[in-house]
Design a protein around this motif. Sequence first.
Motif, PDB file in Angstrom:
ATOM      1  N   VAL A  39      51.135  51.490  34.824  1.00 25.06           N
ATOM      2  CA  VAL A  39      50.156  52.573  34.811  1.00 25.06           C
ATOM      3  C   VAL A  39      49.013  52.203  35.755  1.00 25.06           C
ATOM      4  N   SER A  40      48.748  53.039  36.727  1.00 28.64           N
ATOM      5  CA  SER A  40      47.751  52.719  37.748  1.00 28.64           C
ATOM      6  C   SER A  40      46.319  52.964  37.268  1.00 28.64           C
ATOM      7  N   ASP A  41      45.441  52.045  37.607  1.00 29.24           N
ATOM      8  CA  ASP A  41      44.005  52.239  37.418  1.00 29.24           C
ATOM      9  C   ASP A  41      43.299  52.343  38.767  1.00 29.24           C
ATOM     10  N   GLY A  42      44.078  52.535  39.839  1.00 33.32           N
ATOM     11  CA  GLY A  42      43.491  52.608  41.172  1.00 33.32           C
ATOM     12  C   GLY A  42      43.602  51.278  41.890  1.00 33.32           C
ATOM     13  N   HIS A  43      42.568  50.908  42.642  1.00 39.56           N
ATOM     14  CA  HIS A  43      42.575  49.623  43.332  1.00 39.56           C
ATOM     15  C   HIS A  43      41.153  49.117  43.506  1.00 39.56           C
ATOM     16  N   LEU A  44      41.041  47.837  43.820  1.00 40.75           N
ATOM     17  CA  LEU A  44      39.746  47.220  44.074  1.00 40.75           C
ATOM     18  C   LEU A  44      39.538  47.062  45.572  1.00 40.75           C
ATOM     19  N   VAL A  45      38.295  46.879  45.967  1.00 36.62           N
ATOM     20  CA  VAL A  45      37.941  46.506  47.336  1.00 36.62           C
ATOM     21  C   VAL A  45      37.100  45.244  47.234  1.00 36.62           C
ATOM     22  N   LEU A  46      37.629  44.138  47.752  1.00 35.38           N
ATOM     23  CA  LEU A  46      36.993  42.833  47.581  1.00 35.38           C
ATOM     24  C   LEU A  46      36.812  42.144  48.927  1.00 35.38           C
ATOM     25  N   PRO A  47      35.760  41.356  49.068  1.00 33.11           N
ATOM     26  CA  PRO A  47      35.659  40.524  50.278  1.00 33.11           C
ATOM     27  C   PRO A  47      36.744  39.465  50.249  1.00 33.11           C
ATOM     28  N   GLY A  48      37.330  39.180  51.387  1.00 31.69           N
ATOM     29  CA  GLY A  48      38.385  38.177  51.441  1.00 31.69           C
ATOM     30  C   GLY A  48      37.944  36.824  50.922  1.00 31.69           C
ATOM     31  N   SER A  49      36.665  36.512  51.096  1.00 33.85           N
ATOM     32  CA  SER A  49      36.142  35.217  50.647  1.00 33.85           C
ATOM     33  C   SER A  49      36.256  35.040  49.142  1.00 33.85           C
ATOM     34  N   PHE A  50      36.305  36.143  48.384  1.00 34.03           N
ATOM     35  CA  PHE A  50      36.431  36.057  46.931  1.00 34.03           C
ATOM     36  C   PHE A  50      37.669  35.254  46.554  1.00 34.03           C
ATOM     37  N   MET A  51      38.723  35.375  47.361  1.00 33.28           N
ATOM     38  CA  MET A  51      39.947  34.636  47.096  1.00 33.28           C
ATOM     39  C   MET A  51      40.145  33.468  48.051  1.00 33.28           C
ATOM     40  N   PHE A  52      39.857  33.672  49.331  1.00 30.45           N
ATOM     41  CA  PHE A  52      40.282  32.739  50.370  1.00 30.45           C
ATOM     42  C   PHE A  52      39.317  31.591  50.630  1.00 30.45           C
ATOM     43  N   GLU A  53      38.111  31.644  50.107  1.00 32.13           N
ATOM     44  CA  GLU A  53      37.094  30.654  50.477  1.00 32.13           C
ATOM     45  C   GLU A  53      37.542  29.206  50.300  1.00 32.13           C
ATOM     46  N   PRO A  54      38.242  28.828  49.224  1.00 31.66           N
ATOM     47  CA  PRO A  54      38.620  27.416  49.080  1.00 31.66           C
ATOM     48  C   PRO A  54      39.791  26.983  49.960  1.00 31.66           C
ATOM     49  N   MET A  55      40.411  27.909  50.666  1.00 31.07           N
ATOM     50  CA  MET A  55      41.639  27.613  51.410  1.00 31.07           C
ATOM     51  C   MET A  55      41.328  27.200  52.838  1.00 31.07           C
ATOM     52  N   THR A  56      42.205  26.392  53.413  1.00 29.08           N
ATOM     53  CA  THR A  56      42.058  25.939  54.793  1.00 29.08           C
ATOM     54  C   THR A  56      42.458  27.074  55.737  1.00 29.08           C
ATOM     55  N   LYS A  57      41.552  27.469  56.598  1.00 29.55           N
ATOM     56  CA  LYS A  57      41.772  28.659  57.423  1.00 29.55           C
ATOM     57  C   LYS A  57      42.989  28.536  58.317  1.00 29.55           C
ATOM     58  N   ASP A  58      43.213  27.345  58.899  1.00 23.43           N
ATOM     59  CA  ASP A  58      44.342  27.190  59.812  1.00 23.43           C
ATOM     60  C   ASP A  58      45.664  27.359  59.076  1.00 23.43           C
ATOM     61  N   GLU A  59      45.732  26.898  57.838  1.00 28.91           N
ATOM     62  CA  GLU A  59      46.961  27.034  57.070  1.00 28.91           C
ATOM     63  C   GLU A  59      47.109  28.445  56.497  1.00 28.91           C
ATOM     64  N   LEU A  60      45.975  29.085  56.235  1.00 23.25           N
ATOM     65  CA  LEU A  60      45.981  30.432  55.682  1.00 23.25           C
ATOM     66  C   LEU A  60      46.397  31.470  56.715  1.00 23.25           C
ATOM     67  N   ALA A  61      46.033  31.261  57.980  1.00 23.22           N
ATOM     68  CA  ALA A  61      46.220  32.265  59.029  1.00 23.22           C
ATOM     69  C   ALA A  61      47.647  32.792  59.127  1.00 23.22           C
ATOM     70  N   PRO A  62      48.683  31.940  59.151  1.00 18.30           N
ATOM     71  CA  PRO A  62      50.039  32.499  59.276  1.00 18.30           C
ATOM     72  C   PRO A  62      50.467  33.338  58.067  1.00 18.30           C
ATOM     73  N   ILE A  63      49.944  33.030  56.892  1.00 22.64           N
ATOM     74  CA  ILE A  63      50.271  33.835  55.712  1.00 22.64           C
ATOM     75  C   ILE A  63      49.623  35.201  55.823  1.00 22.64           C
ATOM     76  N   LEU A  64      48.369  35.236  56.264  1.00 18.11           N
ATOM     77  CA  LEU A  64      47.692  36.514  56.464  1.00 18.11           C
ATOM     78  C   LEU A  64      48.442  37.366  57.491  1.00 18.11           C
ATOM     79  N   GLN A  65      48.906  36.717  58.545  1.00 20.89           N
ATOM     80  CA  GLN A  65      49.643  37.443  59.577  1.00 20.89           C
ATOM     81  C   GLN A  65      50.966  37.963  59.035  1.00 20.89           C
TER      82      GLN A  65
END
Length: 304
Positions: A39-65
Amino acid sequence: MSFSRRDFLSALAAWPCLASLPQQALAEVKIGSGVLTAVSDGHLVLPGSFMFEPMTKDELAPILQEFGLSEDQLKPACNLALYRDGENTVLFDVGSGPDFMPTAGMLTESLYGLGLSPEDITHVVFTHAHPDHIWGLLDEFDDPLFTDATYMMGRDEWDYWWNPETVNTIGEDRAAFAVGARRRMEAIEDTVEFFDDGQEILPGVAAIASNGHTPGHMSFEVRNGSDAAMVVGDAIGNHHVAFARPDWPSGADQNAEQAIAARRRLLDRLSAEQMTLVGFHLPGNGIGRAEVSGDGYRFIGEDL
């Protein structure tokens, strides 16, 4: 037949939305003689940093792509689980309500699209008390919306948010979470039922501790005969990093180490048993399964 102000407002709110609602009845899976529906309640709009801040950007980049994601903004779906076994109509979480984000809070309209009203819900079971899971508890009059439901929450989760010190220790960015949770919990404090890890809280519904996203987060195994599914809440909080790199810390989790352990346990079991899962923030209708992929997993959404 009497027609209350509450009935009038509910009908008025639902009317313009019904024509545009998705066909929620198609987003379902049979659990023996029962039915588990997204059952849908819609969706959220969040800054990426809310989730990604602790992650290493170089390793994260290919997953984002790979998943076509932006580092700057995320728009996760909000998919609640509804279980009907012919006797009980069980809603897992209650969504955001009108006070969290304008893109969420459409649960009542989605229920109407299924031919249900809040009064049809017999049990509300909480995975945890973050805003997008509990703020939809109250109606326009600050009364519990699901008037005929039994409310159920894990004992540890309740104790955490009920503690008056939580607002001072959770961090400035999430202090409003604590205030909002406590306000809604006060509305049900005299009637809520508590449960613990491993307990069968309703026929065919067992609680499984998956703490870390919050201190008392719970997932639920729904079983009827030989069929089973898992309602994972936010223990598996997305379809990309959480599956591909479950050992990475997420900024969305309050205790990263505990959340990683819980995520691993769930994914190991779900993939080994090929058990259907419903994830609150997984894409589409949130229903699918986990499959081993390299050193991690991938989410296989069900085409329902």
